[in-house]
Design a protein around this motif. Sequence first.
Motif, short mmCIF file in Angstrom:
data_model
loop_
_atom_site.label_atom_id
_atom_site.label_comp_id
_atom_site.label_asym_id
_atom_site.label_seq_id
_atom_site.Cartn_x
_atom_site.Cartn_y
_atom_site.Cartn_z
N MET A 79 4.31 11.21 2.05
CA MET A 79 4.18 10.62 3.38
C MET A 79 2.78 10.05 3.63
O MET A 79 2.59 9.23 4.53
CB MET A 79 4.52 11.65 4.45
CG MET A 79 6.02 11.93 4.59
SD MET A 79 7.00 10.44 5.00
CE MET A 79 6.37 10.05 6.63
N ARG A 80 1.83 10.44 2.81
CA ARG A 80 0.49 9.82 2.92
C ARG A 80 0.55 8.34 2.55
O ARG A 80 -0.33 7.56 2.92
CB ARG A 80 -0.51 10.53 2.01
CG ARG A 80 -0.77 11.97 2.39
CD ARG A 80 -1.89 12.56 1.54
NE ARG A 80 -1.95 14.01 1.72
CZ ARG A 80 -1.96 14.90 0.75
NH1 ARG A 80 -1.93 14.50 -0.51
NH2 ARG A 80 -2.02 16.19 1.01
N ASP A 81 1.59 7.95 1.81
CA ASP A 81 1.75 6.54 1.41
C ASP A 81 2.63 5.76 2.39
O ASP A 81 2.88 4.57 2.19
CB ASP A 81 2.38 6.45 0.02
CG ASP A 81 1.49 7.07 -1.05
OD1 ASP A 81 0.26 7.04 -0.88
OD2 ASP A 81 2.05 7.60 -2.04
N SER A 82 3.08 6.42 3.45
CA SER A 82 3.93 5.74 4.44
C SER A 82 3.10 4.76 5.27
O SER A 82 2.00 5.10 5.73
CB SER A 82 4.61 6.75 5.36
OG SER A 82 5.30 6.09 6.40
N ARG A 83 3.65 3.56 5.44
CA ARG A 83 2.97 2.55 6.26
C ARG A 83 3.89 2.00 7.34
O ARG A 83 3.60 0.99 7.96
CB ARG A 83 2.46 1.42 5.35
CG ARG A 83 1.34 1.88 4.43
CD ARG A 83 1.03 0.89 3.34
NE ARG A 83 0.63 -0.40 3.86
CZ ARG A 83 0.38 -1.47 3.10
NH1 ARG A 83 0.52 -1.36 1.79
NH2 ARG A 83 0.03 -2.60 3.63
N ASN A 84 4.99 2.70 7.56
CA ASN A 84 5.96 2.26 8.57
C ASN A 84 6.28 0.77 8.40
O ASN A 84 6.26 -0.01 9.35
CB ASN A 84 5.43 2.53 9.98
CG ASN A 84 5.26 4.01 10.26
OD1 ASN A 84 6.15 4.81 9.96
ND2 ASN A 84 4.12 4.38 10.81
N SER A 85 6.56 0.41 7.16
CA SER A 85 6.76 -0.99 6.81
C SER A 85 8.03 -1.15 5.98
O SER A 85 8.45 -0.22 5.28
CB SER A 85 5.55 -1.50 6.00
OG SER A 85 5.82 -2.75 5.41
N ASP A 86 8.62 -2.33 6.05
CA ASP A 86 9.81 -2.63 5.26
C ASP A 86 9.46 -3.21 3.89
O ASP A 86 10.36 -3.38 3.06
CB ASP A 86 10.71 -3.61 6.00
CG ASP A 86 11.19 -3.05 7.32
OD1 ASP A 86 11.57 -1.88 7.36
OD2 ASP A 86 11.14 -3.79 8.33
N THR A 87 8.21 -3.51 3.65
CA THR A 87 7.80 -4.13 2.38
C THR A 87 6.66 -3.40 1.68
O THR A 87 6.31 -3.76 0.57
CB THR A 87 7.37 -5.59 2.62
OG1 THR A 87 6.36 -5.61 3.64
CG2 THR A 87 8.53 -6.45 3.05
N HIS A 88 6.11 -2.38 2.31
CA HIS A 88 4.95 -1.71 1.74
C HIS A 88 5.09 -0.19 1.86
O HIS A 88 5.56 0.32 2.89
CB HIS A 88 3.66 -2.11 2.48
CG HIS A 88 3.49 -3.57 2.70
ND1 HIS A 88 3.16 -4.45 1.69
CD2 HIS A 88 3.61 -4.32 3.82
CE1 HIS A 88 3.07 -5.67 2.19
NE2 HIS A 88 3.36 -5.62 3.47
N GLY A 89 4.70 0.52 0.83
CA GLY A 89 4.54 1.97 0.92
C GLY A 89 5.82 2.78 0.83
O GLY A 89 6.89 2.28 0.46
#
Length: 333
Positions: A79-89
Amino acid sequence: MASKSSYDESLLGEASFHTLDWARLKEKDGDQQRKLLQAGQDQGFFYLDLSSDKTFIQDWKAVLDIMTQYFHLDIEEKMRDSRNSDTHGYEPVATSSGAVKELPDYYESLKASREEVLEKSNALAPVIAANHSLFLRFSNAAHEVVMTILRQFDLALSEAFGMQTNLASFHQDNHPSLTTLAMFRYPKQETPSVGIGHGKHTDLGTLTFLLCQQWGLQVLSRDPAGWQFVAPKPNHAVINVGDTLCFLSGRRLRSAVHRVIPTRGLQHEDRSSIAYFLRAKNEVEFEDSTGRTVSAKAWHDEKFDVFREPHEQQERVPILTGGMERGESLIVA
C-alpha cells in the motif's frame, strides 16, 4: 453467498481464435495481414506466437518472478506504492465491481505508465525502479508488437476498404497518453465473500497485449454465442482490440466483451497476468457508441469511474462494455 460464484461449466466452451506469427507479421507477410484483419473483424481477439523472440520469453519469466515476490509482500508494504490512480502504482483487491453481481473484484495490480518507464520517473514503484532495465526492455518490446500490429491494421483497412486511417499517428511518445504496463494477481481464495474475478468489460484503449499461462479469461463470443474460455498457450500472447481502435476504424474492428472468472467457482491457485495497454494520445477524439465526440482521456476516465460503480449502475450505461453488448447476461446460477 457460495451459490453466487457457481456456474455450469458444461455451458462454457473454449473460444476459437486465429493464431498469428510474430516473426512473419513484422515482415509484413500478406497472409498474416489478411488473418489479422479477419481476426479484428470476427472476435476482436487473436493469439500471437512469440516463440521466435527468445529474449522476450526470458524477460517474461523474469517479470513473473518479480511479480510473485512483490505480490506476496505484506499488504501494508504494498500500500506504500498506492497512488489512487488507474495508471500508476499499486491497487488492492475489491476496488471495483467483480464478475458476479453484488460482489467486488478479486485481483490486485501494480501499474506503471509508459511515460514513467521511459523517463525512469522517481514516482515508479521501488520494485520497478530497482529492475528498470528489465521493465524498460520488456515494455519496449510489447510496445513494438502493438505498434506493428496497428500499422498492419492500417495497411489491411486501406487494402480492404480504401480507408486512410493512419492509426499509428494517434500514438506518439512525444504526446501525453495513458499507455500502461499492468501486472495482476488473482490470489488463491477459500471463500467468495471477498470478491470474484474481474467484471465484464471491453478494454477502453487501442490494443491490449496480454500474457497469461493460466485459465480464467473468457470472451463473449459471437460464434458460438456466449461466454467462452480463452485457452492459455505457451509462448503466446493474447491480443485484443479496444474501444478506441473500434471507434477509429469506423467500427470495422470489434472490441469484444470479456471477463476473468475462476474455472471452478473459486480461485484455487494464484493467477498471474501481465497486460500492456496501448492507448491513444490524450487529445485524440472519436465518436463513441452513443454518438458523442469524446477524447481518449475522457473515455478512459469515464470508463474507470463506471468500473467502480455497483453492478446495477453499470447496467444502466453502455460505456463499460463499449456499447458492444446486446442484453447478454452472465451464466451464473
